[in-house]
Write a protein that holds these residues in place. Structure first.
Motif, PDB file in Angstrom:
ATOM      1  N   THR A  79      44.424  28.291  66.454  1.00  0.00           N
ATOM      2  CA  THR A  79      44.205  28.581  65.043  1.00  0.00           C
ATOM      3  C   THR A  79      45.076  29.757  64.629  1.00  0.00           C
ATOM      4  O   THR A  79      45.477  30.586  65.449  1.00  0.00           O
ATOM      5  CB  THR A  79      42.733  28.902  64.760  1.00  0.00           C
ATOM      6  OG1 THR A  79      42.338  30.008  65.581  1.00  0.00           O
ATOM      7  CG2 THR A  79      41.849  27.712  65.065  1.00  0.00           C
ATOM      8  N   GLY A  80      45.377  29.820  63.330  1.00  0.00           N
ATOM      9  CA  GLY A  80      46.193  30.930  62.840  1.00  0.00           C
ATOM     10  C   GLY A  80      46.532  30.761  61.384  1.00  0.00           C
ATOM     11  O   GLY A  80      46.395  29.676  60.803  1.00  0.00           O
ATOM     12  N   GLY A  81      46.981  31.845  60.770  1.00  0.00           N
ATOM     13  CA  GLY A  81      47.357  31.819  59.362  1.00  0.00           C
ATOM     14  C   GLY A  81      46.163  31.559  58.467  1.00  0.00           C
ATOM     15  O   GLY A  81      45.010  31.692  58.872  1.00  0.00           O
ATOM     16  N   THR A  82      46.453  31.155  57.252  1.00  0.00           N
ATOM     17  CA  THR A  82      45.372  30.880  56.298  1.00  0.00           C
ATOM     18  C   THR A  82      44.944  29.415  56.320  1.00  0.00           C
ATOM     19  O   THR A  82      43.804  29.098  55.989  1.00  0.00           O
ATOM     20  CB  THR A  82      45.815  31.246  54.875  1.00  0.00           C
ATOM     21  OG1 THR A  82      47.012  30.518  54.557  1.00  0.00           O
ATOM     22  CG2 THR A  82      46.091  32.746  54.765  1.00  0.00           C
ATOM     23  N   LEU A  83      45.850  28.516  56.731  1.00  0.00           N
ATOM     24  CA  LEU A  83      45.547  27.090  56.668  1.00  0.00           C
ATOM     25  C   LEU A  83      44.965  26.538  57.962  1.00  0.00           C
ATOM     26  O   LEU A  83      44.086  25.669  57.936  1.00  0.00           O
ATOM     27  CB  LEU A  83      46.815  26.289  56.324  1.00  0.00           C
ATOM     28  CG  LEU A  83      47.369  26.424  54.907  1.00  0.00           C
ATOM     29  CD1 LEU A  83      48.615  25.572  54.761  1.00  0.00           C
ATOM     30  CD2 LEU A  83      46.327  26.014  53.878  1.00  0.00           C
ATOM     31  N   PHE A  84      45.415  27.027  59.088  1.00  0.00           N
ATOM     32  CA  PHE A  84      45.111  26.383  60.366  1.00  0.00           C
ATOM     33  C   PHE A  84      43.949  27.090  61.061  1.00  0.00           C
ATOM     34  O   PHE A  84      44.091  27.674  62.129  1.00  0.00           O
ATOM     35  CB  PHE A  84      46.360  26.370  61.246  1.00  0.00           C
ATOM     36  CG  PHE A  84      47.529  25.699  60.592  1.00  0.00           C
ATOM     37  CD1 PHE A  84      47.647  24.314  60.607  1.00  0.00           C
ATOM     38  CD2 PHE A  84      48.493  26.434  59.927  1.00  0.00           C
ATOM     39  CE1 PHE A  84      48.715  23.685  59.991  1.00  0.00           C
ATOM     40  CE2 PHE A  84      49.564  25.822  59.305  1.00  0.00           C
ATOM     41  CZ  PHE A  84      49.683  24.434  59.329  1.00  0.00           C
ATOM     42  N   GLN A  85      42.805  27.008  60.441  1.00  0.00           N
ATOM     43  CA  GLN A  85      41.628  27.715  60.936  1.00  0.00           C
ATOM     44  C   GLN A  85      40.606  26.808  61.610  1.00  0.00           C
ATOM     45  O   GLN A  85      39.592  27.295  62.102  1.00  0.00           O
ATOM     46  CB  GLN A  85      40.957  28.465  59.778  1.00  0.00           C
ATOM     47  CG  GLN A  85      41.753  29.666  59.280  1.00  0.00           C
ATOM     48  CD  GLN A  85      41.963  30.696  60.386  1.00  0.00           C
ATOM     49  OE1 GLN A  85      41.031  31.040  61.107  1.00  0.00           O
ATOM     50  NE2 GLN A  85      43.186  31.171  60.526  1.00  0.00           N
ATOM     51  N   THR A  86      40.865  25.512  61.651  1.00  0.00           N
ATOM     52  CA  THR A  86      39.938  24.585  62.302  1.00  0.00           C
ATOM     53  C   THR A  86      40.318  24.427  63.766  1.00  0.00           C
ATOM     54  O   THR A  86      41.435  24.028  64.089  1.00  0.00           O
ATOM     55  CB  THR A  86      39.958  23.212  61.612  1.00  0.00           C
ATOM     56  OG1 THR A  86      39.700  23.378  60.216  1.00  0.00           O
ATOM     57  CG2 THR A  86      38.896  22.306  62.205  1.00  0.00           C
ATOM     58  N   ASP A  87      39.389  24.746  64.640  1.00  0.00           N
ATOM     59  CA  ASP A  87      39.644  24.685  66.075  1.00  0.00           C
ATOM     60  C   ASP A  87      39.196  23.334  66.616  1.00  0.00           C
ATOM     61  O   ASP A  87      38.004  23.045  66.691  1.00  0.00           O
ATOM     62  CB  ASP A  87      38.897  25.821  66.778  1.00  0.00           C
ATOM     63  CG  ASP A  87      39.232  25.924  68.254  1.00  0.00           C
ATOM     64  OD1 ASP A  87      40.044  25.106  68.739  1.00  0.00           O
ATOM     65  OD2 ASP A  87      38.674  26.808  68.933  1.00  0.00           O
ATOM     66  N   TYR A  88      40.163  22.508  66.998  1.00  0.00           N
ATOM     67  CA  TYR A  88      39.862  21.189  67.544  1.00  0.00           C
ATOM     68  C   TYR A  88      39.939  21.164  69.074  1.00  0.00           C
ATOM     69  O   TYR A  88      39.827  20.094  69.673  1.00  0.00           O
ATOM     70  CB  TYR A  88      40.832  20.141  66.983  1.00  0.00           C
ATOM     71  CG  TYR A  88      40.676  19.902  65.497  1.00  0.00           C
ATOM     72  CD1 TYR A  88      39.470  19.483  64.961  1.00  0.00           C
ATOM     73  CD2 TYR A  88      41.755  20.096  64.630  1.00  0.00           C
ATOM     74  CE1 TYR A  88      39.329  19.257  63.602  1.00  0.00           C
ATOM     75  CE2 TYR A  88      41.634  19.869  63.272  1.00  0.00           C
ATOM     76  CZ  TYR A  88      40.417  19.454  62.761  1.00  0.00           C
ATOM     77  OH  TYR A  88      40.283  19.231  61.419  1.00  0.00           O
ATOM     78  N   THR A  89      40.145  22.298  69.691  1.00  0.00           N
ATOM     79  CA  THR A  89      40.206  22.322  71.154  1.00  0.00           C
ATOM     80  C   THR A  89      38.808  22.147  71.737  1.00  0.00           C
ATOM     81  O   THR A  89      37.801  22.459  71.095  1.00  0.00           O
ATOM     82  CB  THR A  89      40.828  23.624  71.670  1.00  0.00           C
ATOM     83  OG1 THR A  89      39.992  24.734  71.314  1.00  0.00           O
ATOM     84  CG2 THR A  89      42.232  23.826  71.091  1.00  0.00           C
ATOM     85  N   THR A  90      38.750  21.635  72.954  1.00  0.00           N
ATOM     86  CA  THR A  90      37.485  21.430  73.661  1.00  0.00           C
ATOM     87  C   THR A  90      37.669  21.833  75.122  1.00  0.00           C
ATOM     88  O   THR A  90      38.797  21.808  75.639  1.00  0.00           O
ATOM     89  CB  THR A  90      37.052  19.953  73.617  1.00  0.00           C
ATOM     90  OG1 THR A  90      38.051  19.156  74.275  1.00  0.00           O
ATOM     91  CG2 THR A  90      36.870  19.467  72.186  1.00  0.00           C
TER      92      THR A  90
END
Length: 268
Positions: free
Chosen positions: A76-87
């Motif tokens: 995740t990072g920045g303002t747009l990429f805040q959804t964490d899809y890692t497992t």
């Protein structure tokens, strides 16, 4: 309805009396497991993902697709990429590549856990032909699935049935995963201007493992006619849409890691 012992981490439960009756299979159909490694910061991924989704749509249930968000491009990072899809399971699979990159895929884990194919959109036949060739191979086992969403308990009841029509020498594990489609969030896409797509639709996203990430033992060297149903109950997370979920199951040889067969069951 029936509620089975909850899968609070990764554990199987004993076969309940009320588990469904599965069809007896005489000639198993070989489905192919397609593990795509991707990330929302991977700007080269969308064109390859698009072709993979097209092939998946054409082949239907014969191509069992899991999109694994892992590696630095899934952070995740920045303002747009805040959804964490890692497992946790996805991180294990990513580490097995020993220096893999996105966009790549493991196809039926042919060649072992560290072997992957580059999903080159300019040369899709290089990996698409592997999928279609694997579909035409014989398999000793049929794998069937059923899942019920119990809204009152907010759980999935999952059943996986393995039927061996031939004797098989080797230990066989069952892996069960949950994936979700139609998730809208940001994605980097270098083929677009601007490259940051705010409302990108992510498909087949790995959400969690139901069994152990590398599977639970089904049988050691199953004989011809061996049949077993494994059942699980798993709570539905508050950030999943149960109607967009798919249960993924696959049987693997514990030693070679080859996928013997795979199945998907759409909950909607």
């Amino acid at each position: 309805h029936t509620r089975y012992p909850l899968v609070t981490g990764v554990q199987t439960c004993a076969l309940p009396i009320s588990a469904p009756a599965f069809n007896v299979v005489s000639t198993p159909v070989k489905n192919v497991l397609f593990e795509e490694f991707t990330g929302h910061l991977c700007g080269f991924c969308p064109p390859s993902t698009y072709l993979a989704l097209q092939l998946d749509s054409t082949l239907g249930e014969r191509m069992v697709t899991v999109a694994i968000h892992a590696g630095s491009l899934a952070e995740t990072g920045g303002t747009l990429f805040q959804t964490d899809y890692t497992t946790p399971a996805g991180n294990i699979y990513w580490a097995q590549l020993n220096g893999g990159f996105n966009p790549t895929a493991r196809i039926d884990r042919m060649g072992g856990l560290s072997h992957f194919e580059y999903l080159d959109p300019a040369n899709p036949s290089s990996w698409q032909s592997i999928v279609t060739d694997r579909m035409n191979t014989a398999t000793p086992v049929a794998l069937q699935a059923q899942c019920d969403y119990i809204a009152t308990d907010n759980v999935f009841n999952i059943h996986m049935n393995s039927q061996f029509t031939q004797e098989y020498t080797g230990n066989v594990n069952l892996v069960v995963l949950l994936v979700e489609s139609h998730i809208v969030s940001a994605q980097e896409d270098y083929s677009q201007t601007p490259s940051e797509i705010e409302n990108y639709e992510h498909e087949h996203v790995l959400r969690t493992n139901v069994t152990e990430p590398m599977g639970n033992l089904v049988e050691n060297s199953p004989s011809t006619g061996f049949s077993k149903t494994n059942s699980f109950t798993i709570p539905v997370s508050s950030n999943w849409n149960p109607m967009n979920m798919t249960v993924i199951g696959y049987l693997v040889d514990v030693n070679t890691h080859e996928v013997l067969n795979a199945v998907e069951y759409e909950i909607n």
